[in-house]
Design an enzyme around this catalytic site. Structure first.
Site, PDB file in Angstrom:
ATOM      1  N   ASP A 192       0.825  -1.203   0.000  1.00 24.79           N
ATOM      2  CA  ASP A 192       0.000   0.000   0.000  1.00 24.79           C
ATOM      3  C   ASP A 192       0.865   1.261   0.000  1.00 24.79           C
ATOM      4  OD1 ASP A 192      -2.060   1.831   0.361  1.00 24.79           O
ATOM      5  OD2 ASP A 192      -2.481   1.233   2.436  1.00 24.79           O
ATOM      6  N   HIS A 367      -5.000   3.560   6.131  1.00 25.40           N
ATOM      7  CA  HIS A 367      -3.760   3.376   5.365  1.00 25.40           C
ATOM      8  C   HIS A 367      -2.559   3.896   6.155  1.00 25.40           C
ATOM      9  CE1 HIS A 367      -6.055   2.422   1.708  1.00 25.40           C
ATOM     10  NE2 HIS A 367      -6.931   3.277   2.200  1.00 25.40           N
TER      11      HIS A 367
END
Length: 551
Positions: A192, A367
């Protein structure tokens, strides 16, 4: 000749959503994630964007299965479209399996074959690939990363994650298992990148509950709380706040009601039986004792919150000083225009709206930020890096982070859709590109909306349409009357009647000046002449549709 390992980012590297990745070695291939994208505001009439499955269909004999990392739409939402065309097993955790089965039911499709794995101990054999899942922290419970053991070495695929040591579900990132799986060295990591431009560590999900309680405690009337339907952790926090403040809760909206039911049945959402009540029962309670957890945090047209904001809901109505709390990502791709519209409508109704432009930290990202990303790099120590799940700027920031800890910039692959990284004998290089295109879903149609259709829709939305009725005597090849021009969305006919009549007369003079008149000439000359005529007179270019009526 020795085979090589291919990592193919079919989509998911430059647009945040639509995550779809392929690992291929010899006669074996696996897919990691199968998500949808969301249409931009100029993709008129388009409901979803899905990956291009052409490469998979061409290599169907190699496919051993699809691994799903977590329960967000941009990682699993395209599965019904993929499995309409091919048959293959799906592998996921228990909660994600529940969401997948619900997704297929929503599309009226039979339940797929979903193999549920335990991320604390299982290893999945898929051809030459040995895949070990491990638990990660994200905004939805039961998310995982994958350690993929290949003949070329280990690749760690770690989609949406952060290092949250106090998650709402009590199950933090399983660093111990991940590090254990990394024993022997890591060839590469695909991970990510969305938080790579944000300094520090990402906050824990638990931090937000106190802020929510502080805001909701001040509410003296109805409370509407909205978040992503799959964000079960945030729903759990809203339920806990409501219970402490003496409010009953009602779920409003098909998506959030169904996902909450799935999560509770599977043991991921916890609340007492008397806390949650039907919406019609909630309407009979004093308004200060009710909280509605309502779907539509992205302003989706037709969602429950959208209809409430427009005064179009069957049994709910926003009144002055009702409290509305948005607790989701402020602007995922393609959604900000819709969210802004709903927020503005709510404010016009004099609701007390708490949303992303008000700096109250009502959303904690799922995130990892820069320090989270650096921690992952430090724990895995990969040789090669492949940023996923972000945009071009996020990939570049991710690359710079890798280089800041000594990585060679040539070992970071910033991939565009379809690009292939090939691993062979311990080395990696870019190795061509798989042709891909956006597949647009429009109602029941998949892939039948292309650039031409979108362009036509944009013209219609911006400049309208002018329909030209041409009364044509085919035997004598003459027009029997001035062309009649009907305007829709171009000019107001009653006010501009003379303008349209004059355009028709000028068009007839042009046509009659031609030596030979037929149907093709009528259409071509009408379109060409009127497009130029209308632009010269009005500065607009309506779509011109000639309609020939033979008499």
């Amino acid at each position: 000749m020795k085979n090589s390992l291919k990592f193919i980012a079919l989509s998911g590297t430059t647009g945040v959503t639509e995550n779809f990745y392929i690992y291929e070695y010899g006669n074996d291939m696996i897919i990691v994630d199968c998500g949808v994208g969301f249409p931009e505001h100029d993709m008129l009439g388009v409901d979803l964007v899905i990956p291009d499955f052409s490469y998979v269909k061409k290599n169907i004999s190699k496919l051993r299965g699809v691994l799903i990392s977590h329960g967000h739409e941009d990682h699993l939402g395209a599965l019904p479209f993929l499995l309409k065309e091919i048959k293959t097993p799906i592998y996921s955790t228990k909660l994600v399996a529940g969401f997948i089965e619900d997704k297929f039911e929503d599309y009226g499709l039979p339940s797929p074959r979903v193999v549920v794995f335990d991320p604390e101990r299982d290893v999945i054999s898929l051809g030459v690939f040995k895949v070990a899942p491990f638990r990660v922290s994200h905004s939805v419970p039961d998310g995982v990363g994958f350690a993929i053991d290949t003949p070329e070495g280990k690749i760690f695929h770690v989609p949406d994650y952060k290092f949250d040591w106090t998650p709402v579900d009590g199950k933090p990132f399983d660093v111990t298992r991940m590090v254990s799986l990394a024993t022997g060295g890591v060839l590469g990591v695909a991970s990510d990148s969305l938080g790579s431009t944000t300094p520090g560590y990402t906050e824990s999900e638990r931090e937000i509950e106190g802020k929510l309680e502080e805001i909701i405690r001040k509410g003296k009337r109805r409370v509407y709380f909205t978040t992503i339907s799959s964000n079960i952790s945030r729903v759990q926090q809203a339920l806990q706040v409501a219970a402490r403040l003496g409010r009953k809760v009602s779920f409003v909206g098909k998506s959030i009601d169904r996902k909450a039911e799935i999560a509770r049945n599977l043991g991921y959402l916890h609340y007492s039986k008397d806390l949650v009540i039907p919406a019609k029962q909630a309407a009979k309670l004093p308004i200060e004792r009710v909280m509605y957890i309502i779907s539509g945090s992205y302003g989706q047209p037709g969602s429950a919150l959208y209809r409430v904001a427009l005064g179009d809901h069957d049994f709910l109505k926003i009144e002055a000083n009702d409290l509305v709390v948005f607790s989701s990502d402020p602007a995922p791709p393609g959604s900000k225009t819709n969210v802004d519209f709903v927020v503005d409508k709510l404010i016009e109704l004099n609701a007390d709206v708490h949303y992303y432009d008000v700096q109250e930290d009502l959303h904690v990202s799922g995130h990892g930020s820069q320090k989270d990303i650096l921690m992952l790099f430090g724990l895995l120590k990969p040789k090669y890096f492949m940023p996923i799940g972000g945009t071009v700027r996020h990939m570049r920031s991710y690359s710079l982070l890798a280089q800041s800890i000594g990585a060679d910039g040539r070992n970071v692959f910033e991939l565009t859709p379809g690009e292939i990284v090939e691993f062979k004998s311990g080395l990696a290089r870019l190795s061509g590109k798989v042709p891909t295109r956006n597949i647009l879903v429009d109602g029941l149609g998949v892939g039948d909306v292309g650039n031409v259709v979108l362009r036509d829709r944009q013209v219609l939305a911006r400049d309208g349409v002018a329909i030209v009725l041409l009364m044509f005597d085919g035997a004598n090849r003459v027009l029997v009357a001035d062309p009649e021009i009907i305007s829709r969305g171009f000019v107001y006919e009653n006010k501009e009647k003379e303008f349209l009549l004059r355009a028709g007369k000028d068009l007839r003079r042009l046509i009659e000046s031609k030596k030979r008149i037929d149907g093709k000439l009528l259409k071509d000359e009408s379109q060409d002449f009127l497009e130029k005529y209308f632009y010269a007179k009005t500065g607009r270019r309506p779509m011109v549709l000639p309609l020939i009526v033979e008499v």
